[in-house]
Design a protein around this motif. Structure first.
Motif, PDB file in Angstrom:
ATOM      1  N   VAL A  39     -49.597  10.817 -26.703  1.00 20.41           N
ATOM      2  CA  VAL A  39     -49.858  11.777 -26.817  1.00 20.41           C
ATOM      3  C   VAL A  39     -49.041  12.500 -27.874  1.00 20.41           C
ATOM      4  N   LEU A  40     -48.195  12.412 -27.610  1.00 20.80           N
ATOM      5  CA  LEU A  40     -46.879  12.951 -28.875  1.00 20.80           C
ATOM      6  C   LEU A  40     -47.105  12.245 -29.907  1.00 20.80           C
ATOM      7  N   ARG A  41     -47.235  11.246 -29.686  1.00 22.32           N
ATOM      8  CA  ARG A  41     -47.270  11.100 -31.828  1.00 22.32           C
ATOM      9  C   ARG A  41     -48.781  11.559 -32.074  1.00 22.32           C
ATOM     10  N   TYR A  42     -49.217  11.954 -31.627  1.00 25.04           N
ATOM     11  CA  TYR A  42     -50.744  11.672 -32.586  1.00 25.04           C
ATOM     12  C   TYR A  42     -50.919  13.533 -32.847  1.00 25.04           C
ATOM     13  N   TRP A  43     -49.152  14.884 -31.700  1.00 25.38           N
ATOM     14  CA  TRP A  43     -49.958  15.780 -31.578  1.00 25.38           C
ATOM     15  C   TRP A  43     -50.840  16.692 -32.851  1.00 25.38           C
ATOM     16  N   GLY A  72     -57.954   7.916 -33.824  1.00 23.18           N
ATOM     17  CA  GLY A  72     -59.034   8.450 -34.336  1.00 23.18           C
ATOM     18  C   GLY A  72     -59.917   8.654 -32.889  1.00 23.18           C
ATOM     19  N   LEU A  73     -59.757   8.083 -31.885  1.00 21.74           N
ATOM     20  CA  LEU A  73     -60.784   8.175 -30.441  1.00 21.74           C
ATOM     21  C   LEU A  73     -60.380   9.759 -30.211  1.00 21.74           C
ATOM     22  N   MET A  74     -58.552   9.989 -29.789  1.00 23.61           N
ATOM     23  CA  MET A  74     -57.982  11.208 -29.148  1.00 23.61           C
ATOM     24  C   MET A  74     -58.882  12.231 -30.460  1.00 23.61           C
ATOM     25  N   ALA A  75     -59.095  12.296 -32.094  1.00 24.65           N
ATOM     26  CA  ALA A  75     -59.506  13.579 -32.715  1.00 24.65           C
ATOM     27  C   ALA A  75     -60.861  13.531 -32.014  1.00 24.65           C
ATOM     28  N   ALA A  76     -61.710  12.858 -32.420  1.00 21.21           N
ATOM     29  CA  ALA A  76     -63.220  12.794 -31.757  1.00 21.21           C
ATOM     30  C   ALA A  76     -62.834  13.676 -29.857  1.00 21.21           C
TER      31      ALA A  76
END
Lengths: 513, 172
Positions: A245-249, A298-302
């Motif tokens: 979570v934190l890595r892709y804020w 990618g999954l997080m963004a979608a």
């Protein structure tokens, strides 16, 4: 400050046993609808609208919003586990979600999807609270000319971005606008295209049309091909890792902004929000080569993008009475059925309702988090029910739902007619979302064009010269021109030449080492 | 999103375009011949047929573009006719439509109690599709009948109770 007080009041109203129970129950129903490929969020909300017709308005709207949020989230489960998006909004999640599942990280992928969905939804809720009053204030200055172009803009945008062929999308949008005009017109109460059928004088009811186009058509589509119940693979823990979570804020924030923006655009649904967020994340990512092969980012963004677009789609529905997506169109219709009057005057007449919706979205998001973390395995059992059993039950619900609104058999026939037509149109590559938006916007377009012409005494000038109108028709014109192949190719060549030119200049400007 | 393989052939697209032209033209004709309420001295810009007429013309225009586009693709030889497409209509769809129409138009609202109509429909739909659609040749007739009976009885009872008794919705 006034808004914060109103929001606190709304939150307190909903923090009781009954609203919380309703939220949990309907979020669960929404997730299960989303889990089942073929059942869309639009159908789920349309059926629940009919089920909740006798309930108090706030309870009914709470159920619908919870189901909406749950359904969009639930679709990611099958996208990850089966490579089949539960709803169209989760198609982007298939790319990396399923790749992660194949690497034995299905649980992790579902945890990421849950985190992305929750953060996206909460970000959208904040935007909903901030921008709805602002947009409502701006919309007070809108006149007939602006609303006419907004209606056209909605149909054109929806038609352009849904499916692969903009022309088909536009046709569906214009057909939807026409269908909305059948019955007595809103100015002189003159019957239009009713062919002396009394039941048609009131026009086609929106909910039966939607239930037909999304429900019955989907039943027929599902029955067309034989399909065995899917085999689910085992998965690891679904609890999200804080590191992910934190890595892709930055990705989460960017996707949230894109999701809300796409949601606000009339008729452009959650699926576009997911794809746009995914594409933006891929462009900005340092590990773009991992996209499609099991990229957490990618999954997080979608998933952040599609869930952020839900509150985004509700913003114009509340402030302008123009829905941002097909499910939001049903939600808008349900609000009207329950006596709420969305539109520019909502913040004047029922300002508390806007904050009630914010509180409802917040509760539903928390419900989604609860089920996403703790009840994934039992929920997936629904996937084991064969389609040959679930689809006829859905059809019975379609019949009951169509009838329940006004106790008219004519509405059941409407549902059947739109269902059969919808099935064949789908088979021919036409999408239903622009049709739905047209059905909702038809009345606004009709009244706005005629009122505008009366105000301008027949002159078309104000339609093209007022500032907001100017922007809207220029965007519409550009979107039409963009679909003409020679212009599209010329624009592509020009962009390529510009990029080459800029590249040459950059190289020349760079100091030589 | 539909894949290219599922896109209809240029021939089908051409006839679809003609269909939209016909529909659009019919709407324009209906709007043009619609009462303009001149006897009520209304503002002519508020005539009821104005907006439907414009929409009809736009639908016909879009249909024309579609037909021309399909004709061009068809004659240029760069079409997708080589791709094998699944038929848009098969016996499963026909059977499902027949059962659904029989239930919605033939049983519902014709005097039969809703729960009975729903149970008959559900039994037939589940039984016919599971026996002839999924398990053909497996000689599991009795199991199919039992499953269909259980589903139809359970679902019709549950739907009737939930809608009628819990949510107070009147059933047809």
């Amino acid at each position: 400050m006034e808004g914060l007080v109103a929001l606190a009041r709304s939150l307190v109203t909903f923090l009781h046993f009954w609203p919380i129970a309703l939220t949990l129950g309907s979020t669960l129903v929404g997730i299960m609808i989303g889990c089942m490929p073929g059942l869309s969020a639009t159908l789920g909300i349309a059926l629940l609208t009919t089920l909740t017709i006798k309930m108090p308005p706030n309870d009914a709207i709470l159920i619908l919003i919870s189901a909406y949020i749950g359904a969009i989230y639930g679709g990611s489960r099958t996208a990850i586990l089966l490579n089949i998006p539960g709803t169209a909004a989760n198609a982007a999640a298939c790319l990396d979600g399923y790749a992660l599942a194949r690497q034995g990280q299905a649980g992790r992928a579902m945890g990421i999807a849950t985190t992305g969905s929750v953060t996206g939804s909460l970000f959208g809720v904040v935007c909903l609270a901030l921008f709805t009053p602002l947009l409502g204030e701006v919309a007070l200055a809108f006149g007939a000319f602006e609303f006419f172009w907004l209606a056209v803009f909605g149909v054109m945008m929806s038609g352009q971005v849904t499916g692969e062929d903009a022309l088909k999308g536009w046709i569906m949008g214009f057909v939807g606008l026409f269908v909305a005009l059948v019955g007595q017109d809103g100015i002189h109460a003159h019957n239009r295209f009713t062919f002396d059928i009394n039941d048609l004088a009131g026009g086609f009811s929106l909910i039966p049309m939607l239930v037909g186009a999304f429900g019955f058509a989907e039943v027929l589509t599902a029955m067309k091909d034989k399909m065995a119940p899917p085999a689910l693979r085992a998965f690891d823990s679904v609890l999200p890792r804080f590191g992910d979570v934190l890595r892709y804020w930055k990705t989460v924030l960017r996707s949230g902004v894109i999701g809300v923006y796409v949601g606000i655009l009339p008729g452009v649904g959650e699926d576009m929000a997911a794809w746009a967020s995914y594409a933006a994340a891929r462009r900005a990512s340092k590990e773009s080569e991992q996209f499609g092969k099991g990229s957490v980012e990618g999954l997080m963004a979608a998933e952040t993008g599609d869930n952020a677009s839900i509150p985004g789609a509700i913003i114009p529905a509340l402030a302008l009475a123009i829905p941002g997506s097909a499910p939001a169109a049903v939600l808008l219709a349900a609000m009207i059925i329950h006596g709420v009057r969305p539109g520019p005057l909502l913040m004047v007449e029922q300002p508390q309702f806007v904050y009630d919706v914010v509180a409802m979205c917040t509760l539903a998001t928390l419900g989604m988090l609860f089920f996403g973390l703790f009840l994934i395995r039992p929920m997936l059992l629904v996937l084991r029910i064969p389609r040959t059993i679930i689809m006829p039950i859905i059809f019975v619900l379609c019949v009951v739902g169509s009838y329940a609104i006004a106790q008219r058999l004519f509405d059941v026939w409407t549902m059947i007619g739109f269902g059969v037509a919808g099935f064949f149109l789908r088979q021919l590559g036409y999408h239903m979302a622009p049709l739905v938006l047209g059905m909702v916007l038809g009345d606004i377009l009709d009244k706005s064009l005629r009122r505008g012409l009366v105000l301008s005494d027949g002159s078309l000038e104000p339609f093209f010269t007022r500032p907001i109108c100017l922007v809207l028709w220029l965007v519409i014109a550009a979107s039409i021109l963009w679909q003409i192949p020679p212009i599209k190719e010329a624009a592509g060549r020009a962009a390529g030449a510009l990029a080459r030119l800029t590249g040459v200049r950059d190289r020349e400007a760079r100091p030589r080492g | 999103m539909q894949s290219l393989d599922n896109q209809p052939s240029p021939r089908v697209e051409f006839f679809s375009g003609l269909g939209w032209i016909t529909l659009g033209s019919a709407i324009v004709y209906g709007s043009w011949t619609m009462d303009r309420l001149e006897n009520l001295n209304i503002n002519p810009y508020t005539a009821p047929g104005l907006v439907p007429g414009v929409l009809g013309a736009v639908i016909a225009l879009c249909g024309s573009i579609m037909a021309v586009r399909a004709a061009r693709v068809g004659t240029s030889g760069s079409d997708r006719t080589a791709v094998t497409r699944a038929p848009i209509f098969n016996w499963r769809v026909a059977l499902s439509i027949a059962l659904c129409l029989g239930f919605a138009l033939g049983l519902v609202g014709r005097g039969a109690p809703f729960w009975a109509a729903a149970a008959i429909f559900l039994f037939l739909h589940v039984f016919l599709f599971s026996e002839f659609g999924e398990r053909r040749g497996q000689r599991r007739l009795w199991r199919g009948i039992l499953v269909a009976l259980a589903v139809s009885a359970g679902a019709s009872f549950a739907i009737t109770m939930i809608f009628q008794e819990f949510f107070l919705v009147r059933l047809p």
